[in-house]
Design an enzyme around this catalytic site. Structure first.
Site, PDB file in Angstrom:
ATOM      1  N   ASP A 134       0.817  -1.210   0.000  1.00  0.00           N
ATOM      2  CA  ASP A 134       0.000   0.000   0.000  1.00  0.00           C
ATOM      3  C   ASP A 134       0.855   1.267   0.000  1.00  0.00           C
ATOM      4  O   ASP A 134       0.629   2.200  -0.772  1.00  0.00           O
ATOM      5  CB  ASP A 134      -0.933  -0.012   1.213  1.00  0.00           C
ATOM      6  CG  ASP A 134      -2.009   1.050   1.122  1.00  0.00           C
ATOM      7  OD1 ASP A 134      -1.698   2.222   1.395  1.00  0.00           O
ATOM      8  OD2 ASP A 134      -3.151   0.717   0.775  1.00  0.00           O
ATOM      9  N   TRP A 164      -5.422   1.626  -0.415  1.00  0.00           N
ATOM     10  CA  TRP A 164      -5.354   0.855  -1.656  1.00  0.00           C
ATOM     11  C   TRP A 164      -5.540  -0.628  -1.381  1.00  0.00           C
ATOM     12  O   TRP A 164      -6.142  -1.340  -2.186  1.00  0.00           O
ATOM     13  CB  TRP A 164      -4.042   1.142  -2.375  1.00  0.00           C
ATOM     14  CG  TRP A 164      -3.828   2.612  -2.501  1.00  0.00           C
ATOM     15  CD1 TRP A 164      -2.816   3.365  -1.966  1.00  0.00           C
ATOM     16  CD2 TRP A 164      -4.700   3.548  -3.151  1.00  0.00           C
ATOM     17  NE1 TRP A 164      -3.002   4.697  -2.248  1.00  0.00           N
ATOM     18  CE2 TRP A 164      -4.156   4.838  -2.977  1.00  0.00           C
ATOM     19  CE3 TRP A 164      -5.891   3.426  -3.869  1.00  0.00           C
ATOM     20  CZ2 TRP A 164      -4.749   5.986  -3.492  1.00  0.00           C
ATOM     21  CZ3 TRP A 164      -6.497   4.569  -4.370  1.00  0.00           C
ATOM     22  CH2 TRP A 164      -5.927   5.824  -4.188  1.00  0.00           C
ATOM     23  N   ASP A 165      -5.045  -1.102  -0.241  1.00  0.00           N
ATOM     24  CA  ASP A 165      -5.320  -2.481   0.156  1.00  0.00           C
ATOM     25  C   ASP A 165      -6.816  -2.709   0.309  1.00  0.00           C
ATOM     26  O   ASP A 165      -7.368  -3.714  -0.156  1.00  0.00           O
ATOM     27  CB  ASP A 165      -4.638  -2.784   1.493  1.00  0.00           C
ATOM     28  CG  ASP A 165      -3.177  -3.146   1.337  1.00  0.00           C
ATOM     29  OD1 ASP A 165      -2.788  -3.643   0.261  1.00  0.00           O
ATOM     30  OD2 ASP A 165      -2.409  -2.934   2.278  1.00  0.00           O
ATOM     31  N   LEU A 166      -7.482  -1.793   0.997  1.00  0.00           N
ATOM     32  CA  LEU A 166      -8.904  -1.970   1.280  1.00  0.00           C
ATOM     33  C   LEU A 166      -9.741  -1.872   0.013  1.00  0.00           C
ATOM     34  O   LEU A 166     -10.687  -2.644  -0.183  1.00  0.00           O
ATOM     35  CB  LEU A 166      -9.357  -0.937   2.312  1.00  0.00           C
ATOM     36  CG  LEU A 166      -8.682  -1.063   3.680  1.00  0.00           C
ATOM     37  CD1 LEU A 166      -9.045   0.110   4.580  1.00  0.00           C
ATOM     38  CD2 LEU A 166      -9.056  -2.376   4.354  1.00  0.00           C
TER      39      LEU A 166
END
Length: 410
Positions: A134, A164-166
């Site tokens: 991320d 960005w991960d989520l």
């Protein structure tokens, strides 16, 4: 929890944030998500934050509602079991979510030889297979140069939310369901690759920010807590509370002006500058040099409780700044929020855990389900999904290929 995706069965082989998030969301909508890990735990099994005893609060939060199988994935026999689970038969099976590399024993090409209609959703760092996290994606997108006050110049500031991960995890869950619908219509499986970096840059473009820099040839200025293109900033009350006050819609703006009693002064500014602030949020932003000091003075002579009640009465948009320790005890956010339930966790702690973030008024909400202990469902899954008998499962245990639940994590 809602039973919308029952009886879909999804095999998850993953670690860190994005891939486990996809499995979490699918589980919370009723899918049977079976997470397969290395015996002893994968690279995220002890990730911070942790209890004093070493149990990962992070791991048990991202894996709520899933079942757990622990295999020796360094052993060809353990890898064979994982491949068999991912490609097991059934109309509602053959669904695989992973962030393992494109190549290797979990490549889609290899697995599809066992089940042609397999759906693999593969979360990646970069589209070319290179690594990315991320923070490394975020630094390349320009957001750290926009975060924080203008006084920082061009010094980057990383925000702490792994956005960005989520987003990638949520998109992966969506993509899996889209591919599953396509398979029901056509009978065909496929691999869906979702690179973190592509989610990041596509989101920048979807928000108009890529076009903005191409149009202007320059980066956006750093605004601190000001909201770009609209009226919104933090303001300090007389009793020392800091409030985020916004006015996006005409109703919110007219309500704010009325509550603060600044209508006459606002009219004078409009007349002097030949503008009106009633309809266009962009005009309020352009003239924030006059509006922010005006609102700042009006807020500074009011106490937060009284001002908040007045803003609510006029349907204004505002929020109170508070630390996470206060949010954890906030009755609206947690205490009286029906998405939360107090449950016992594998760490031995009891604390509120959320179920599905969506609310379906027509369906009863099911209580959130704790995360599994590592390997808690190994035997049951091998029996139910692969049809192995107790003797075969016992032999796998004897050879160290399969592990049962670790009851005490310390």
């Amino acid at each position: 929890m809602y039973p919308l995706l029952t009886p879909l069965r999804i095999i998850e082989a993953s670690s860190f944030v994005a891939s486990p998030t996809a499995g979490l969301y699918l589980s919370q909508m009723g899918a049977d998500v079976i997470r397969v890990d290395q015996i002893g735990g994968g690279p995220d099994y002890r990730r911070w934050p942790k209890t004093d005893a070493g149990a990962s609060l992070y791991w048990e939060a991202l894996n709520k509602g899933k079942r757990s199988v622990a295999l020796d994935l360094a052993n060809p026999e353990g890898r064979e079991l994982l491949a068999a689970l991912a490609t097991a038969p059934g109309d509602d099976a053959g669904l695989f979510v992973t962030n393992f590399p494109v190549d290797g024993f979990l490549s889609h090409e290899t697995l599809a030889k066992r089940r042609a209609d397999l759906i693999t959703v593969r979360i990646m760092g970069q589209a070319d297979g290179g690594p990315a996290l991320d923070y490394t994606v975020n630094c390349a997108l320009g957001y750290p140069q926009l975060t924080g006050p203008a006084s920082l110049g061009r010094t980057p500031v990383n925000h702490v939310l792994p956005a960005w991960d989520l987003l990638t995890g949520a998109y992966a869950a969506f993509a899996l369901l889209a591919a599953e619908r396509h398979r029901r219509l056509t009978g065909g499986g496929q691999e869906v690759r979702i690179p973190l970096s592509d989610v990041g840059i596509a989101t920048v473009a979807n928000l108009g920010m890529l076009a903005e820099v191409l149009e202007t040839g320059a980066d956006r200025e750093r605004l601190g807590n000001e909201i770009y293109g609209a009226f919104g900033r933090d303001f300090l009350t007389r009793d020392g509370e800091r409030l985020m006050i916004m006015a996006i819609t005409p109703r919110q703006w007219s309500g704010l002006v009325a509550v603060l009693g600044i209508g006459e002064t606002v009219a004078d500014i409009e007349a002097a500058r030949g503008v009106t602030f009633a309809r266009d949020e962009g005009v309020r932003f352009e003239h924030r040099d006059a509006l922010y000091p005006l609102v700042e003075r009006a807020v500074a002579v009011r106490d937060a409780g009284e001002l908040g009640a007045a803003l609510d009465a006029r349907h204004c948009c505002w929020g109170r700044y508070q630390p996470m320790s206060a949010a954890a005890h906030d009755p609206v956010l947690v205490g009286d929020n029906p998405i939360f339930a107090d449950i016992d966790h594998p760490s031995g702690r009891r604390y509120p855990a959320p179920g599905a973030m969506a609310t379906l008024p027509g369906l009863p909400r099911q209580t959130a389900v704790r995360a599994p202990r590592l390997g808690e469902h190994s035997d049951a899954v091998l029996a139910d999904v692969l049809g192995l008998g107790s003797g075969a499962i016992g032999a796998l245990h004897d050879r160290g290929i399969v592990a049962a639940a670790i009851v005490a994590d310390s």
